[in-house]
Design an enzyme around this catalytic site. Structure first.
Site, PDB file in Angstrom:
ATOM      1  N   ASN A  10       1.388  35.130 -48.845  1.00  0.00           N
ATOM      2  CA  ASN A  10       1.838  36.517 -48.698  1.00  0.00           C
ATOM      3  C   ASN A  10       2.582  36.601 -47.367  1.00  0.00           C
ATOM      4  OD1 ASN A  10       2.263  39.219 -48.490  1.00  0.00           O
ATOM      5  ND2 ASN A  10       0.105  39.817 -48.416  1.00  0.00           N
ATOM      6  N   LYS A  12       4.259  38.956 -46.291  1.00  0.00           N
ATOM      7  CA  LYS A  12       4.275  40.340 -45.762  1.00  0.00           C
ATOM      8  C   LYS A  12       5.692  40.683 -45.309  1.00  0.00           C
ATOM      9  CE  LYS A  12      -0.612  39.919 -44.824  1.00  0.00           C
ATOM     10  NZ  LYS A  12      -1.779  40.309 -44.038  1.00  0.00           N
ATOM     11  N   HIS A  98      -2.812  45.449 -52.246  1.00  0.00           N
ATOM     12  CA  HIS A  98      -3.189  44.841 -50.959  1.00  0.00           C
ATOM     13  C   HIS A  98      -3.755  45.928 -50.046  1.00  0.00           C
ATOM     14  CE1 HIS A  98      -2.948  42.823 -47.109  1.00  0.00           C
ATOM     15  NE2 HIS A  98      -2.897  41.686 -47.776  1.00  0.00           N
ATOM     16  N   GLU A 100      -3.272  46.579 -47.075  1.00  0.00           N
ATOM     17  CA  GLU A 100      -2.271  47.231 -46.223  1.00  0.00           C
ATOM     18  C   GLU A 100      -1.545  48.319 -46.997  1.00  0.00           C
ATOM     19  OE1 GLU A 100      -0.350  43.597 -45.015  1.00  0.00           O
ATOM     20  OE2 GLU A 100      -2.192  43.038 -43.945  1.00  0.00           O
ATOM     21  N   GLY A 176      -5.872  38.703 -40.645  1.00  0.00           N
ATOM     22  CA  GLY A 176      -5.094  38.651 -39.408  1.00  0.00           C
ATOM     23  C   GLY A 176      -5.940  38.650 -38.146  1.00  0.00           C
ATOM     24  N   SER A 216      -7.546  35.126 -42.942  1.00  0.00           N
ATOM     25  CA  SER A 216      -7.564  34.064 -41.925  1.00  0.00           C
ATOM     26  C   SER A 216      -7.831  32.677 -42.491  1.00  0.00           C
ATOM     27  CB  SER A 216      -8.552  34.410 -40.806  1.00  0.00           C
ATOM     28  OG  SER A 216      -8.152  35.609 -40.146  1.00  0.00           O
TER      29      SER A 216
HETATM   30  P1  13P Z   1      -4.061  36.398 -42.959  1.00  0.00           P
HETATM   31  O1  13P Z   1      -4.087  35.091 -43.672  1.00  0.00           O
HETATM   32  O2  13P Z   1      -2.929  36.502 -41.971  1.00  0.00           O
HETATM   33  O3  13P Z   1      -5.391  36.781 -42.381  1.00  0.00           O
HETATM   34  O4  13P Z   1      -3.707  37.511 -44.062  1.00  0.00           O
HETATM   35  C1  13P Z   1      -4.448  37.553 -45.233  1.00  0.00           C
HETATM   36  C2  13P Z   1      -3.762  38.467 -46.165  1.00  0.00           C
HETATM   37  O5  13P Z   1      -3.723  39.668 -45.977  1.00  0.00           O
HETATM   38  C3  13P Z   1      -3.079  37.868 -47.320  1.00  0.00           C
HETATM   39  O6  13P Z   1      -2.715  38.840 -48.239  1.00  0.00           O
END
Ligand code: 13P
Length: 254
Positions: A10, A12, A98, A100, A176, A216
């Site tokens: 992802n 983002k 997601h 977010e 994250g 993570s």
């Molecule tokens: P990270 O791997 O940066 O923690 O993000 C996970 C995530 O939100 C994948 O959709």
């Protein structure tokens, strides 16, 4: 039938087209082996989908995902991207719900159910995300929190639609932050998710669902998480932006 193991990136809202091209070229140069039941999925920003799809042409079990789609079919919705548009450029998967998007774009359970319906009508495969915030984990109510996310957005679907479905469990406190769920915490929640699906749809359907862990995941912890019995791969943010990291994560699929 063995359920799919998936390493999903992802990206983002990161990278320019030039950086995206460079990243995928670097990644494709690193040997990574996908067995018949394994997939690599690249969840990239809308403007790069077409390009990345073309770069993956002929690569075994490698697919692209949009990170979102509209809950409407078409019409006067300025700035939105429809499932039909994605299908027309041969997008394979769509990440739905997601955390977010739930948090910053107020996506409700009902909106996500609509998006999943449109994916099915259009022939796109949803990757449905769930997962609890830190306060819920601290209150130890994560099991019922995630159950509500599943029941409210998925339980209107039929068994056929959920056969081979993909769910990503991403505890928000692990996204994250560099703080992954422990292998035991991941396994416990994944088993819980599978048992919820089994309760509604039966064990055969539940066993066919790929449940990915996100939060993570890095090259150095992927293998330990992926080898948990109910963890069928990962949804990877930060580490998917580094070719060597993501290639190693693909190679960590069991
Ligand atoms: P990270 O791997 O940066 O923690 O993000 C996970 C995530 O939100 C994948 O959709």
């Amino acid at each position: 039938m063995m359920r799919k193991q998936i390493a999903a990136a992802n990206w983002k809202m990161n990278l320019t087209l030039q950086q995206a091209d460079q990243l995928i070229d670097e990644l494709l140069d690193i040997p990574h082996d996908l067995k018949d039941y394994q997939e690599a999925v690249f969840g990239v920003p809308f403007p790069f989908l077409f390009n990345i799809k073309n770069k993956l042409a002929g690569k075994k079990n490698s697919f692209v995902a949009a990170q979102n789609c509209s809950d409407k079919n078409a019409g006067a919705y300025t700035g939105e991207v429809s499932a039909a548009m994605l299908k027309s450029i041969a997008v394979d998967y769509v990440i739905i719900g997601h955390s977010e998007r739930r948090e910053y774009f107020n996506e409700s359970h009902a909106t996500l159910a609509d998006k999943i319906n449109i994916c099915f009508e259009t022939g796109l495969k949803p990757i449905f995300c769930c997962g609890e915030p830190l306060a819920i984990r601290e209150a130890e109510t994560q099991n019922s929190f995630v159950e509500t996310q599943l029941t409210e957005s998925l339980f209107h679907l039929n068994a056929q639609q959920l056969t081979g479905f993909v769910i990503a469990y991403e505890p928000i406190w692990a996204i994250g932050t560099g703080k992954t769920a422990s292998n035991e915490q991941a396994q416990e929640m994944h088993a819980h998710i599978r048992s919820i699906m089994a309760g509604q749809y039966g064990a055969v359907v539940a066993d066919s669902i790929s449940i990915l862990y996100g939060g993570s995941v890095k090259a150095n912890n992927a293998k330990a998480i992926f080898c948990q019995p109910d963890v069928d791969g990962g949804l990877i943010g930060g580490a998917s932006l580094v070719a060597t990291e993501f290639a190693a994560i693909i190679n960590s699929l069991k």
